[in-house]
Design a protein around this motif. Structure first.
Motif, PDB file in Angstrom:
ATOM      1  N   ARG A 192       0.835  -1.191   0.000  1.00  0.00           N
ATOM      2  CA  ARG A 192       0.000   0.000   0.000  1.00  0.00           C
ATOM      3  C   ARG A 192       0.876   1.249   0.000  1.00  0.00           C
ATOM      4  N   GLN A 193       0.291   2.291  -0.508  1.00  0.00           N
ATOM      5  CA  GLN A 193       0.993   3.566  -0.514  1.00  0.00           C
ATOM      6  C   GLN A 193      -0.003   4.683  -0.264  1.00  0.00           C
ATOM      7  N   ALA A 194       0.260   5.436   0.784  1.00  0.00           N
ATOM      8  CA  ALA A 194      -0.554   6.598   1.123  1.00  0.00           C
ATOM      9  C   ALA A 194       0.110   7.845   0.545  1.00  0.00           C
ATOM     10  N   ASP A 221      -5.067   3.263   7.707  1.00  0.00           N
ATOM     11  CA  ASP A 221      -5.054   2.252   6.652  1.00  0.00           C
ATOM     12  C   ASP A 221      -5.417   2.859   5.294  1.00  0.00           C
ATOM     13  N   THR A 222      -5.791   4.111   5.289  1.00  0.00           N
ATOM     14  CA  THR A 222      -6.134   4.776   4.033  1.00  0.00           C
ATOM     15  C   THR A 222      -4.925   4.807   3.104  1.00  0.00           C
ATOM     16  N   ALA A 223      -5.085   4.259   1.915  1.00  0.00           N
ATOM     17  CA  ALA A 223      -3.986   4.172   0.954  1.00  0.00           C
ATOM     18  C   ALA A 223      -4.492   3.544  -0.333  1.00  0.00           C
ATOM     19  N   MET A 224      -3.638   3.582  -1.341  1.00  0.00           N
ATOM     20  CA  MET A 224      -3.848   2.793  -2.543  1.00  0.00           C
ATOM     21  C   MET A 224      -3.225   1.435  -2.281  1.00  0.00           C
ATOM     22  N   TYR A 225      -3.985   0.389  -2.506  1.00  0.00           N
ATOM     23  CA  TYR A 225      -3.510  -0.970  -2.262  1.00  0.00           C
ATOM     24  C   TYR A 225      -3.226  -1.664  -3.580  1.00  0.00           C
ATOM     25  N   PHE A 226      -2.082  -2.331  -3.619  1.00  0.00           N
ATOM     26  CA  PHE A 226      -1.639  -3.028  -4.814  1.00  0.00           C
ATOM     27  C   PHE A 226      -1.328  -4.483  -4.481  1.00  0.00           C
ATOM     28  N   CYS A 227      -1.544  -5.347  -5.456  1.00  0.00           N
ATOM     29  CA  CYS A 227      -0.974  -6.675  -5.334  1.00  0.00           C
ATOM     30  C   CYS A 227       0.165  -6.783  -6.358  1.00  0.00           C
ATOM     31  N   ALA A 228       1.144  -7.575  -5.997  1.00  0.00           N
ATOM     32  CA  ALA A 228       2.324  -7.738  -6.825  1.00  0.00           C
ATOM     33  C   ALA A 228       2.763  -9.195  -6.774  1.00  0.00           C
ATOM     34  N   ALA A 229       3.436  -9.625  -7.816  1.00  0.00           N
ATOM     35  CA  ALA A 229       3.856 -11.017  -7.900  1.00  0.00           C
ATOM     36  C   ALA A 229       5.284 -11.120  -8.399  1.00  0.00           C
ATOM     37  N   TRP A 263       2.766  -6.047 -11.272  1.00  0.00           N
ATOM     38  CA  TRP A 263       1.938  -5.211 -10.399  1.00  0.00           C
ATOM     39  C   TRP A 263       0.569  -5.004 -11.014  1.00  0.00           C
ATOM     40  N   GLY A 264      -0.415  -4.905 -10.132  1.00  0.00           N
ATOM     41  CA  GLY A 264      -1.728  -4.487 -10.571  1.00  0.00           C
ATOM     42  C   GLY A 264      -1.823  -2.973 -10.579  1.00  0.00           C
ATOM     43  N   GLN A 265      -2.991  -2.478 -10.946  1.00  0.00           N
ATOM     44  CA  GLN A 265      -3.174  -1.034 -11.081  1.00  0.00           C
ATOM     45  C   GLN A 265      -3.547  -0.378  -9.757  1.00  0.00           C
ATOM     46  N   GLY A 266      -3.919  -1.162  -8.780  1.00  0.00           N
ATOM     47  CA  GLY A 266      -4.241  -0.636  -7.466  1.00  0.00           C
ATOM     48  C   GLY A 266      -5.719  -0.395  -7.262  1.00  0.00           C
ATOM     49  N   THR A 267      -6.122  -0.381  -5.991  1.00  0.00           N
ATOM     50  CA  THR A 267      -7.490  -0.062  -5.624  1.00  0.00           C
ATOM     51  C   THR A 267      -7.445   0.800  -4.363  1.00  0.00           C
ATOM     52  N   GLN A 268      -8.221   1.864  -4.357  1.00  0.00           N
ATOM     53  CA  GLN A 268      -8.164   2.848  -3.284  1.00  0.00           C
ATOM     54  C   GLN A 268      -9.006   2.419  -2.095  1.00  0.00           C
ATOM     55  N   VAL A 269      -8.408   2.536  -0.922  1.00  0.00           N
ATOM     56  CA  VAL A 269      -9.121   2.300   0.331  1.00  0.00           C
ATOM     57  C   VAL A 269      -9.082   3.591   1.141  1.00  0.00           C
TER      58      VAL A 269
END
Length: 123
Positions: A38-40, A89-97, A113-119
């Protein structure tokens, strides 16, 4: 073509829950380590949780007991169940492989990497 697609983000009040999904194409969990990061705004990217090829999971200290990784092999999808959410916990969440890298940290070196989803968690 390898593809990771995240979904499930949204806005929730503190104490609430969300479940993120990471749908994988041409990546199999038995061969790739999958990480949630994640990245805030204004902050560095940080590792949240890992799903290792062995099936073992690993969590950052700041989410232990609140977040849970699970998977659905039939759908080739990894989930991140997030409970007791906090405003931090507010951030953009990404999954990576990656086939070889499997560690928390800032995600440097992960190949896909995926494009991310905002939380967004409001207090």
């Amino acid at each position: 073509q390898v593809q990771l697609v995240e979904s499930g983000g949204g806005s929730v009040q503190a104490g609430g829950s969300l479940r993120l999904s990471c749908a994988a194409s041409r990546i199999y969990f038995s061969a790739y380590c999958i990480g949630w990061f994640r990245q805030a705004p204004g902050k560095e990217r940080e590792g949240v949780a890992l799903y290792e090829t062995s099936g073992r999971t690993k969590y950052a200290d700041f989410v232990k007991g609140r977040f849970t990784v699970s998977h659905d092999n039939a759908k080739n999808t990894l989930y991140l169940q997030m409970d007791s959410l906090k405003s931090e916990d507010t951030a953009m969440y990404f999954c990576a492989a990656d086939r070889w890298r499997c560690e928390l940290g800032d995600g440097q070196g992960y190949n896909y990497w995926g494009q991310g989803t905002q939380v967004t968690v409001s207090s």
